[in-house]
Scaffold this active site. Structure first.
Site, PDB file in Angstrom:
ATOM      1  NE  ARG A   1      -2.753   1.170   3.553  1.00 13.12           N
ATOM      2  CZ  ARG A   1      -3.703   1.355   4.483  1.00 13.12           C
ATOM      3  NH1 ARG A   1      -4.955   1.595   4.113  1.00 13.12           N
ATOM      4  NH2 ARG A   1      -3.395   1.284   5.758  1.00 13.12           N
TER       5      ARG A   1
ATOM      6  CG  ASP B   1      -4.150   2.362  11.204  1.00 12.04           C
ATOM      7  OD1 ASP B   1      -5.134   3.007  11.638  1.00 12.04           O
ATOM      8  OD2 ASP B   1      -4.232   1.572  10.241  1.00 12.04           O
TER       9      ASP B   1
END
Length: 547
Positions: free
Chosen positions: A183, A463
């Site tokens: 990603r 996160d």
């Protein structure tokens, strides 16, 4: 009306010779760190320069379109399905066939790109590993370079790591490793360490370009990619830009068109209204969409920030059982399976609680129930943040999935209207919920500013998405005025100050990750919550505070 024959037409590539003898300026790399020389040689820099020259104007146009769209929402408009692409949504088409290496994705593990994490994730027994340069990596220059080196060595099979205790980690045999999916960062982020004529390069193009330049050919030769997760898209035009980037890169690197495969995270509210269009724009290479639910909740708050009638309750009450999130998940499944693409579920962020068996059993039961819900609804796979959750997720999917996936589950019973995706969410704001938002945001920011983008907080692996929800809710609750806790106390700057008093000493005593940056984190949170407008992304001002 959109011309269906010309959506996302690949951009013609530059001649390959340009990479060997560039006719444009190479970027300036502003700093240096260990391992950089092996990644950013002249050929690699020429490839990055080609990407920048060809696609930076398109990126800026997409970002400008976002701003125009958000201004309309702030003025009272609401997202809706596009009228100019109605024929596309009604058309009979499918995405390209899914490659064998990606046919089974029932359990995917995600995490940052440091060498130990890469080894442990690839060895974890998960079907796939999403190596994340975005939400779970603090983008310091050493982190980025070390991450790219780790992935290059993982692709070659030579990656090892020795911890401070002398323990050595190495990869298992390739056939036993999870499939690597990378990603890159989103279109909105810059990479300030790489400049063209004094302007920063796109972080997305940098992450993608460095990885593809060094690994695309090797992965293609092994029928293992390259595969990518694409974050934070808001429209089919942004997806079409990625299609052009990848078609260009394939031509430059000697790959067949469509060799690069992608999964798109539907983690913004505007993108939920363009799932069909995003699939179509990337139809030659897309293999699925993913319910990026934490960022999606953040995007709901951000997109509708000026709509008082759509203010969400405290974060813990906004679960996937809420009608607007259930509609989003089911629409994604229906849309993907209609077009031959996977519908990937969301993240389980729990971390096993080793010192409290009762609490751990309760937490793992919640994970199991959530994965049972996803599998029963028709999702083809799901995400976990910790290897200890893999058996739980796998068992949940085994109860519902006879083969590798659930592409045959069409969900023709689903009928989602725009109002369903925008439905207000009932609930309350408690003092504990308010204080938790403050603490989690400060703790995550402190860790991020210290170079750690993936942090265990209250037995959850957090996160950037959780911090984004937390600070966006604080801003929205305070700035709308008149919003109260369930005990009647007003939600205002005085309440925020009360939550912050004593937090530095309490967190410092707890020996948390990033303890030395607590004061900086608090200052940034205060700045963001006092601002007249809600910042688009927490990581934009935070990035300027990184070296």
């Amino acid at each position: 009306m959109v011309d269906l024959q010309h959506v996302a037409a690949p951009t013609p590539s530059l001649m390959s010779a340009q990479l060997q003898t560039p006719t444009f300026d190479l970027p300036l790399v502003r700093t240096s760190t260990s391992g950089q020389g092996g990644l950013l040689g002249e050929d690699a820099l020429a490839f990055l320069a080609a990407l920048h020259t060809q696609f930076e104007p398109g990126r800026q146009a997409c970002l400008a379109a976002r701003a125009v769209r958000q201004a309309a929402y702030d003025a009272g408009a609401l997202p809706d399905f596009r009228s100019d692409t109605a024929a596309l949504r009604q058309g009979d088409w499918s995405v390209a066939p899914i490659p064998p290496a990606l046919l089974r994705r029932q359990v995917e593990i995600t995490g940052p790109v440091d060498p130990k994490m890469v080894i442990n994730a690839l060895n974890s027994g998960a079907d796939c590993f999403m190596a994340d340069f975005e939400d779970s990596t603090s983008p310091t220059w050493p982190n980025l370079i070390a991450g790219q080196c780790a992935l290059r060595d993982a692709v070659s099979g030579t990656l090892t790591f020795t911890g401070s205790n002398g323990k050595t980690y190495a990869l298992v045999e390739e056939d036993c490793r999870a499939v690597l999916i990378v990603r890159p960062r989103g279109w909105h982020l810059d990479e300030k360490h790489v400049e063209f004529n004094g302007r920063a390069m796109s972080a997305a193009l940098f992450d993608f370009g460095v990885f593809a330049f060094h690994n695309a050919r090797a992965l293609a030769d092994k029928d293992r990619g390259p595969y990518f997760y694409l974050p934070k898209l808001q429209s089919m035009e942004e997806a079409a830009l990625w299609e052009s980037v990848m078609a260009f890169a394939e031509a430059e690197l000697g790959l067949v068109h469509g060799q690069m495969k992608v999964t798109v995270l539907i983690e913004t509210l505007p993108a939920a209204f363009e799932m069909e269009e995003i699939l179509y724009a990337l139809r030659h290479r897309i293999v699925g969409l993913n319910c990026g639910r934490w960022d999606y909740i953040f995007s709901y708050i951000k997109t509708l920030r000026m709509h008082r009638d759509r203010v969400l309750p405290e974060r813990g009450q906004v679960t996937m059982l809420q009608p607007f999130l259930k509609a989003y998940s089911e629409l994604l499944i229906q849309t993907c399976h209609r077009r031959g693409a996977f519908a990937m579920g969301g993240m389980a962020a729990q971390v096993p609680i080793n010192n409290d068996p009762v609490a751990n059993d309760a937490a793992m039961a919640r994970v199991s129930a959530d994965k049972q819900r996803e599998a029963g609804a028709g999702h083809d796979g799901t995400w976990v943040a910790h290897p200890g959750l893999i058996p739980i997720a796998r068992a949940a999917f085994a109860e519902h999935v006879a083969g590798d996936n659930q592409l045959s589950v069409r969900r023709d019973d689903v009928s989602v209207r725009a109002s369903d995706l925008l439905a207000p969410c009932a609930g309350t704001i408690t003092r504990a919920g308010f204080d938790n938002n403050v603490e989690v945001c400060v703790r995550y920011l402190a860790a991020w500013l210290s170079g750690n983008g993936c942090v265990p907080i209250h037995h959850l692996m957090e996160d950037a998405a959780t911090a984004e929800i937390s600070r966006a809710q604080l801003w929205q609750w305070i700035h709308h005025g008149g919003i109260r806790l369930d005990d009647g106390r007003p939600v205002d700057f005085d309440l925020l100050e009360c939550a912050l008093i004593g937090l530095p000493s309490r967190l410092a005593a707890a020996n948390i990750v990033g303890a030395s940056r607590i004061d900086d984190a608090i200052a940034l949170l205060v700045e963001l919550t006092h601002a007249d407008s809600l910042a688009d992304f927490l990581t934009l001002p935070a990035y300027q505070r990184l070296p």
